[in-house]
Design an enzyme around this catalytic site. Structure first.
Site, PDB file in Angstrom:
ATOM      1  N   LYS A 110       1.635 -13.393  -3.558  1.00 52.50           N
ATOM      2  CA  LYS A 110       3.054 -13.040  -3.379  1.00 52.50           C
ATOM      3  C   LYS A 110       3.905 -14.253  -3.029  1.00 52.50           C
ATOM      4  O   LYS A 110       4.992 -14.440  -3.588  1.00 52.50           O
ATOM      5  CB  LYS A 110       3.189 -11.970  -2.296  1.00 52.50           C
ATOM      6  CG  LYS A 110       2.659 -10.617  -2.754  1.00 52.50           C
ATOM      7  CD  LYS A 110       2.647  -9.628  -1.615  1.00 52.50           C
ATOM      8  CE  LYS A 110       2.138  -8.269  -2.068  1.00 52.50           C
ATOM      9  NZ  LYS A 110       1.833  -7.399  -0.946  1.00 52.50           N
ATOM     10  N   LEU A 161      11.076  -3.122  -2.011  1.00 54.40           N
ATOM     11  CA  LEU A 161      12.137  -3.936  -1.371  1.00 54.40           C
ATOM     12  C   LEU A 161      12.732  -4.914  -2.377  1.00 54.40           C
ATOM     13  O   LEU A 161      12.004  -5.488  -3.182  1.00 54.40           O
ATOM     14  CB  LEU A 161      11.551  -4.743  -0.203  1.00 54.40           C
ATOM     15  CG  LEU A 161      11.018  -3.973   0.996  1.00 54.40           C
ATOM     16  CD1 LEU A 161      10.474  -4.963   2.030  1.00 54.40           C
ATOM     17  CD2 LEU A 161      12.116  -3.121   1.616  1.00 54.40           C
TER      18      LEU A 161
END
Ligand code: ADP
Ligand code: ASP
Ligand code: MG
Length: 814
Positions: free
Chosen positions: A682, A613
């Site tokens: 992340k 993504l």
């Protein structure tokens, strides 16, 4: 009248000489022909080595001499029918006996003067030309052999004699006009001074011999027959994509040869250009190839750059000091000091402040130049107004050459841009006022890379070659290699990218092939590779020093992540799906980002967050366009999403985790996912990309995994989850009671980040997040209420590989 010259490799052995003979016999049908011959390939070197050994008192010289004699005798026996051999065999023997006497003299005296050297090497051309002449005669091609020493007159600068053209012309005209023969065989390279003492024209000088004959006799053309199909856009030994230049002007060819294009000896074109005698470069081994035509060209159409060449073994001498400013005569004294020692200046630059002058000379002359210059400026050096001469070695010059350069602005920009992008440091530059040449001084170790980079930039503009070094051949690595193989033609046709996987490594083996690894058989080839040591892999990448190199890390290995620093510092781009570097202490992340900027190397890691993504790319684009991040909310673990979407309180939690691992959605150690550590990494990477120097310890994590699950091996972890099933069911039931789902959510706001399980109701964006999907909501100044949403598969080898693929392409265009 025409002049044909055959070089050392064209006459290296009997098979090659037969090819020359074929060409000569055909040529002589057209026109009166003079054939200039070099010594058999390698013989001039052997003679010089032999002489040096004798002068050093090394008796081994006799062996070398025997080998030289044998090579010529063998050639006669292979080339000439037995019935016609005896005369020429005895000539070879007699000549070699003479040579033996000379060597004995050198051995006894232990002395080898420049004059004797010239005498010794002259035997190479004398022997080869005699043999060719006899071979032609034996094949019914009558010819006259003429000793070039009788018709080419020079001064006595042994090793590099200067030709006396009027005297030479007189002698040549007298001889050639007085004969009706149509074929002449003459030795190249050698000449004689006015007293008849043997001299030579400089190494590679047989080309020049051809030009001297051609010019003195006003020949119609000169053909230089060699082992390549013409003058090429770059040295074919350095640039495999070099191509033949069909037509080139005298000046361009001269410039290229002065700057290292060995195919033609630099002074060769001087005597023929004023007379407009066309010179052809042709290939003895492929006579059907048209070759290169060197002639007077006035048209300025076509490519702005005709060729690229390079000279190795350059030393840069810099004279610097405040005492030089505004005082005339400094350069004169510098050049006089050089000229006193007969040092040839190859390149000159002077800073406009007049504070320093920089000249490039052959390395072998650097030491003597320093003594001479320091001596010439002794007074100023003592007074401190001039610094002692600064000498830098291990340098080379690369030169871009083209008559048409002056009509195309921006060439030097392109030159320095291309070198800069590849981490090639330029030490000095010079552009001739004719604007036919731009030269740059660079480190010797960078020459091959630089010439290839420039060749690509100026001649292969249509293609750019990428050299990939891929570490990791697990799930993602395998898919990436598959995708590269599949897209190869598309990239070449549509994006003009030639992607070459130059290196592949996994934890056991490594393989590097400069010509590119076959993407269909890489796995079998890698098995045969060397044992993998990261340090060696990086060392090879450095030493290969290939242009447009990209290191691709598709491992989850810490050691590999710690290697990026050494790569970026050498301008090698890094593309990583490995998160370890970007989630290491902030200082390391920062250092890598800074190195990437400083050394012009891309550092991309889009797949660190949300697999394929476009999360990081979008965040960067928002910031670049002036937006500000207010808040990030996200579900960033495909694994946890998969697990909580599939866990229904009936199937065991451990079984669902196992399924996620089997389908390739987890980290190699699934605890990194289950503990929330991976999500912390992340959100931290996103926060760092948003400009916040966040560390792992600052992120709050409401861990849902019981502590007992974190101990021992991965196997122990599954057993522990089994035992803790009741805990997981409790979590599930609590959410279900509120008709909500469990989602592991990451948040970032006001510099603070947190991760943890949340109960999410049907009205929330996160509720309808299925399978292994990820979702990221960016709340920014421009998206304050309705966030910018990125949603889709956030794990899986195929999508991660495609994200890495996209980063590679981005790195190519960076
Ligand atoms: P010969 O023995 O025929 O005189 P040389 O070895 O002197 O041949 O010159 C030919 C060689 O020059 C080629 O084999 C090639 O490797 C080298 N070379 C260097 N630069 C160029 C260039 N720009 N074009 C063609 N050849 C080049
Ligand atoms: N034989 C000489 C040399 O090797 C001249 C030549 O080949 O052009 O330098
Ligand atoms: Mg040559």
């Amino acid at each position: 009248m025409q002049v044909l010259k055959f070089g050392g490799s064209s006459v290296a052995n009997a098979v090659n000489i037969s090819k020359c003979i074929g060409i000569i016999r055909k040529a002589v049908e057209q026109d009166k022909t003079i054939v200039v011959i070099s010594a058999l390939g390698g013989i001039t070197d052997s003679l010089l080595l032999c002489a040096a050994a004798a002068a050093a008192g090394d008796e081994g010289y006799t062996e070398t001499l025997k080998a030289i004699e044998q090579r010529h005798l063998d050639m006669v026996r292979e080339l000439i029918p037995v019935t016609s051999q005896s005369h020429i065999l005895s000539m070879v023997k007699k000549t070699c006996n003479e040579l033996e006497d000379i060597f004995k003299g050198i051995f006894l005296l232990r002395e080898l003067s420049a004059r004797t050297k010239d005498h010794v090497v002259s035997f190479g051309e004398l022997l080869s030309s005699r043999i060719l002449s006899a071979a032609l005669a034996a094949m019914d091609s009558p010819n006259s052999w003429k000793d070039s020493r009788e018709v080419i007159v020079t001064d006595t600068r042994f090793g590099h004699a200067l030709v006396d053209f009027p005297a030479t012309q007189k002698k040549m005209t007298a001889y050639f006009q007085g004969t009706h023969d149509v074929l002449f065989i003459v030795p190249g390279f050698i000449a004689a001074d006015s007293r008849g003492i043997t001299t030579t024209l400089g190494r590679g000088g047989s080309d020049f011999t051809a030009a001297i004959y051609g010019s003195a006799l006003n020949s119609n053309k000169i053909e230089i027959w060699t082992d390549v199909s013409g003058m090429m856009t770059a040295d074919p030994r350095l640039v495999s994509n070099a191509r033949v230049i069909p037509e080139i002007s005298y000046q361009e060819a001269m410039e290229l040869s002065h700057f290292g294009a060995k195919v033609i000896y630099p002074p060769t074109l001087q005597p023929v250009m004023n007379k407009n005698i066309p010179v052809w470069i042709r290939n003895t081994f492929v006579p059907a190839d048209p070759g290169t035509l060197i002639e007077k060209i006035s048209s300025t159409a076509g490519n702005s750059i005709r060729g690229i060449s390079s000279i190795h073994r350059i030393a840069l001498l810099s004279l610097e000091g405040s005492g030089m400013i505004g005082i005339p005569g400094f350069s004169k004294r510098l050049f006089e000091a050089l000229s006193r020692q007969q040092i040839n200046v190859i390149l000159i630059t002077q800073a406009s402040s007049e504070h320093s002058i920089c000249v490039g000379v052959d390395s072998s002359q650097a030491a003597i130049a320093k003594i001479s210059i320091d001596d010439a400026f002794a007074i100023e050096i003592q007074a401190g107004t001039v610094l002692p001469l600064f000498v830098e070695e291990e340098l080379a010059i690369i030169a871009l050459v083209g008559d048409n350069m002056k009509n195309h602005p921006g060439i030097s920009g392109k030159l320095f841009g291309a070198l800069g992008r590849n981490g090639i440091n330029v030490r000095a530059i010079a552009q001739g006022s004719s604007e036919r040449n731009i030269s740059a001084v660079i480190s010797t170790k960078d020459v091959k890379k630089a010439v290839n980079v420039l060749h690509e930039e100026f001649f292969e503009a249509t293609y750019k070659q990428l050299n990939l070094f891929i570490a990791g051949t697990g799930n993602v690595g395998k898919r990436l290699l598959q995708q590269l193989a599949q897209q190869r033609n598309f990239l070449q046709d549509q994006l003009r990218l030639q992607v070459r996987v130059t290196g592949v490594a996994n934890s056991r083996r490594m393989l590097v092939q400069e010509e590119g690894i076959d993407l269909h058989s890489w796995s079998a080839e890698l098995e045969k590779g060397d044992p993998m040591h990261l340090r060696d892999f990086i060392k090879i990448i450095h030493s290969k020093n290939l242009r447009n190199s990209v290191f691709v890390d598709v491992t989850a290995n810490k050691e590999v992540a710690m290697g990026y620093e050494q790569l970026l510092q050498k301008s090698i781009s890094v593309v990583a799906c490995n998160k370890i570097a970007c989630s290491a202490p902030y200082s390391y992340y920062r250092k890598l980002k800074d190195l990437s900027k400083e050394f012009n190397a891309a550092f991309f890691f889009e797949t660190n967050v949300g697999a394929g993504l476009p999360v990081i790319g979008t965040l960067n684009d928002l910031l670049r366009s002036g937006d500000k991040i207010r808040k990030i909310e996200a579900v960033l673990s495909g694994t946890l999403n998969f697990v909580f979407n599939h866990y229904d309180g009936k199937t065991k939690f451990a079984a669902v985790v196992k399924q996620a691992q089997d389908e390739g959605y987890t980290e190699p150690d699934p605890r990194l996912d289950l503990s929330g550590t991976d999500v912390m990494r992340k959100i931290m990477i996103l926060a760092r990309e948003a400009g916040h120097a966040l560390e792992m310890e600052e992120i709050s994590n409401q861990v849902f995994l019981p502590a007992s699950c974190m101990e021992g091996s991965v196997e122990d972890f599954y057993k522990a989850m089994d035992r803790e099933e009741a805990q997981f069911k409790k979590l599930f039931d609590a959410a279900a009671a509120e008709e909500k789902k469990l989602k592991f959510v990451a948040g970032y706001e006001n510099g603070k980040a947190s991760v943890g399980l949340q109960h999410v109701g049907p009205s929330h964006d996160f509720y309808h997040l299925y399978g292994k999907d990820n979702i990221v909501l960016f709340y920014t100044d421009r998206y304050p209420e309705q966030p910018l949403v990125i949603k889709g598969a956030g794990a899986g080898a195929e999508v991660t590989a495609s994200g890495v693929f996209a980063d590679i392409i981005r790195a190519a265009n960076a």
